[in-house]
Scaffold this motif. Structure first.
Motif, PDB file in Angstrom:
ATOM      1  N   LEU A 299       0.109   0.702   7.963  1.00  0.00           N
ATOM      2  CA  LEU A 299       0.740   0.109   6.788  1.00  0.00           C
ATOM      3  C   LEU A 299       1.714  -0.997   7.192  1.00  0.00           C
ATOM      4  O   LEU A 299       1.777  -2.050   6.542  1.00  0.00           O
ATOM      5  CB  LEU A 299       1.479   1.181   5.979  1.00  0.00           C
TER       6      LEU A 299
ATOM      7  N   SER B  36       0.833  -1.203   0.000  1.00  0.00           N
ATOM      8  CA  SER B  36       0.000   0.000   0.000  1.00  0.00           C
ATOM      9  C   SER B  36       0.868   1.254   0.000  1.00  0.00           C
ATOM     10  O   SER B  36       1.895   1.305   0.678  1.00  0.00           O
ATOM     11  CB  SER B  36      -0.902   0.018   1.240  1.00  0.00           C
ATOM     12  N   GLY B  37       0.452   2.240  -0.779  1.00  0.00           N
ATOM     13  CA  GLY B  37       1.167   3.494  -0.804  1.00  0.00           C
ATOM     14  C   GLY B  37       2.326   3.538  -1.777  1.00  0.00           C
ATOM     15  O   GLY B  37       3.045   4.538  -1.855  1.00  0.00           O
ATOM     16  N   SER B  38       2.501   2.472  -2.552  1.00  0.00           N
ATOM     17  CA  SER B  38       3.607   2.433  -3.512  1.00  0.00           C
ATOM     18  C   SER B  38       3.238   3.098  -4.834  1.00  0.00           C
ATOM     19  O   SER B  38       4.094   3.279  -5.696  1.00  0.00           O
ATOM     20  CB  SER B  38       4.056   0.991  -3.760  1.00  0.00           C
TER      21      SER B  38
ATOM     22  N   ARG C 188       5.469   6.109   1.609  1.00  0.00           N
ATOM     23  CA  ARG C 188       4.182   5.420   1.512  1.00  0.00           C
ATOM     24  C   ARG C 188       3.198   5.970   2.541  1.00  0.00           C
ATOM     25  O   ARG C 188       2.025   6.188   2.240  1.00  0.00           O
ATOM     26  CB  ARG C 188       4.387   3.921   1.708  1.00  0.00           C
TER      27      ARG C 188
ATOM     28  N   THR D  87       9.871   6.034  -4.690  1.00  0.00           N
ATOM     29  CA  THR D  87      10.041   7.043  -3.642  1.00  0.00           C
ATOM     30  C   THR D  87      10.315   8.425  -4.212  1.00  0.00           C
ATOM     31  O   THR D  87       9.720   9.420  -3.787  1.00  0.00           O
ATOM     32  CB  THR D  87      11.188   6.654  -2.687  1.00  0.00           C
TER      33      THR D  87
ATOM     34  N   ASP E 279       1.393  -4.799   6.018  1.00  0.00           N
ATOM     35  CA  ASP E 279       2.523  -5.418   5.308  1.00  0.00           C
ATOM     36  C   ASP E 279       2.902  -6.741   5.960  1.00  0.00           C
ATOM     37  O   ASP E 279       3.154  -7.745   5.280  1.00  0.00           O
ATOM     38  CB  ASP E 279       3.744  -4.491   5.325  1.00  0.00           C
TER      39      ASP E 279
ATOM     40  N   ARG F 291       2.003   9.505   1.509  1.00  0.00           N
ATOM     41  CA  ARG F 291       1.044   9.462   0.408  1.00  0.00           C
ATOM     42  C   ARG F 291      -0.334   9.025   0.885  1.00  0.00           C
ATOM     43  O   ARG F 291      -1.344   9.633   0.558  1.00  0.00           O
ATOM     44  CB  ARG F 291       1.540   8.493  -0.678  1.00  0.00           C
ATOM     45  N   ARG F 292      -0.359   7.949   1.657  1.00  0.00           N
ATOM     46  CA  ARG F 292      -1.639   7.417   2.105  1.00  0.00           C
ATOM     47  C   ARG F 292      -2.336   8.360   3.075  1.00  0.00           C
ATOM     48  O   ARG F 292      -3.558   8.531   3.027  1.00  0.00           O
ATOM     49  CB  ARG F 292      -1.436   6.035   2.738  1.00  0.00           C
TER      50      ARG F 292
ATOM     51  N   THR G 213       7.548  -0.332  -5.236  1.00  0.00           N
ATOM     52  CA  THR G 213       7.820  -0.164  -3.826  1.00  0.00           C
ATOM     53  C   THR G 213       8.183   1.291  -3.563  1.00  0.00           C
ATOM     54  O   THR G 213       8.285   2.092  -4.488  1.00  0.00           O
ATOM     55  CB  THR G 213       8.956  -1.103  -3.358  1.00  0.00           C
ATOM     56  N   ALA G 214       8.338   1.633  -2.317  1.00  0.00           N
ATOM     57  CA  ALA G 214       8.730   2.994  -1.916  1.00  0.00           C
ATOM     58  C   ALA G 214       9.125   2.920  -0.458  1.00  0.00           C
ATOM     59  O   ALA G 214       8.802   1.950   0.242  1.00  0.00           O
ATOM     60  CB  ALA G 214       7.582   3.985  -2.113  1.00  0.00           C
TER      61      ALA G 214
ATOM     62  N   ASP H 169      11.401   1.362  -7.548  1.00  0.00           N
ATOM     63  CA  ASP H 169      11.228   2.163  -6.338  1.00  0.00           C
ATOM     64  C   ASP H 169      10.679   3.528  -6.742  1.00  0.00           C
ATOM     65  O   ASP H 169      11.318   4.273  -7.482  1.00  0.00           O
ATOM     66  CB  ASP H 169      12.573   2.334  -5.632  1.00  0.00           C
TER      67      ASP H 169
END
Length: 226
Positions: free
Chosen positions: A178, A18-20, A159, A205, A182, A162-163, A153-154, A203
């Motif tokens: 998160l 999540s959040g990637s 992540r 990020t 995970d 962002r979320r 990924t990040a 990645d």
């Protein structure tokens, strides 16, 4: 559509935590490719919504599986605006709420639920022909023969930021949630969150959405030319 992107049948599998950036990237890529889009996470969330509404215990795998088998789940595949309904109820907004978010990993860990939804997802992929599918087990389980497998990924901080921006929630609370998801998703016995051996790891990020989409289009072009 760009000439160097393969025409005809094309399946892109996008996995990651999540959040990637999976959802935004996948929708935008699907639009650019003139393809369908499938959010498998929304399917698990819709089942979770139905389970919560039924009142069965999340720890009762048999009862959870029974609800999953009986609910009338429907999901659109238009990247410009897909809808999710459960038993005729529009659950698009509710399945993104905290109650469903807190319970979805437990529901998704039930083997019978996964078997049911994976089979349906595979049917949808076959029928669509040209589609971008996002989730946690797409490249490894749902579409192992996908034309392109990507694991986005990040950093944990990126992540969470962002979320929390999406949900207007506290960053620290979001980061903890998160991390919890995970752990649950990557350690479950049935189809855990995992990078497929032949997936390209990206990645995100320090990358913007357009940059990520451009890289995925370039990867598809490379495979088309190979």
């Amino acid at each position: 559509m760009e000439e160097n992107v393969p025409a005809g049948r094309c399946v892109v599998a996008v996995d990651g935590p999540s959040g990637s950036g999976k959802s935004t990237v996948s929708r935008r890529l699907a639009t650019g490719l003139g393809a369908r889009y499938l959010d498998t996470g929304a399917m698990y969330r819709a089942i979770t919504w139905a389970v919560l509404r039924s009142g069965v215990e999340l720890t009762d795998a048999q009862a959870v599986a029974k609800v999953a088998g009986e609910v009338d789940l429907r999901i659109g595949t238009d990247p410009a605006g897909y809808g999710v309904t459960a038993d005729g109820v529009d659950v698009d907004a509710e399945i993104r709420g905290p109650e469903v978010t807190a319970a979805v990993s437990a529901v998704a860990a039930v083997p019978a639920v996964r078997a049911l939804l994976v089979a349906r997802q595979q049917d949808m992929i076959i029928n669509a022909g040209r589609i971008v599918v996002e989730g946690r087990d797409i490249g490894s389980v749902v579409a192992p023969d996908a034309d392109l497998k990507v694991y986005l990924t990040a950093s944990a901080a990126a992540r969470a930021a962002r979320r929390s921006a999406e949900n207007a929630s506290d960053v620290a609370v979001t980061a903890a949630d998160l991390a919890r998801r995970d752990q649950l998703d990557s350690t479950r016995k049935a189809d855990p969150l995992a990078q497929a051996p032949d997936a390209v790891v990206l990645d995100t990020t320090e990358l913007g959405i357009d940059e990520v989409v451009a890289r995925l289009r370039a990867l598809l072009a490379e495979r088309s030319a190979a």
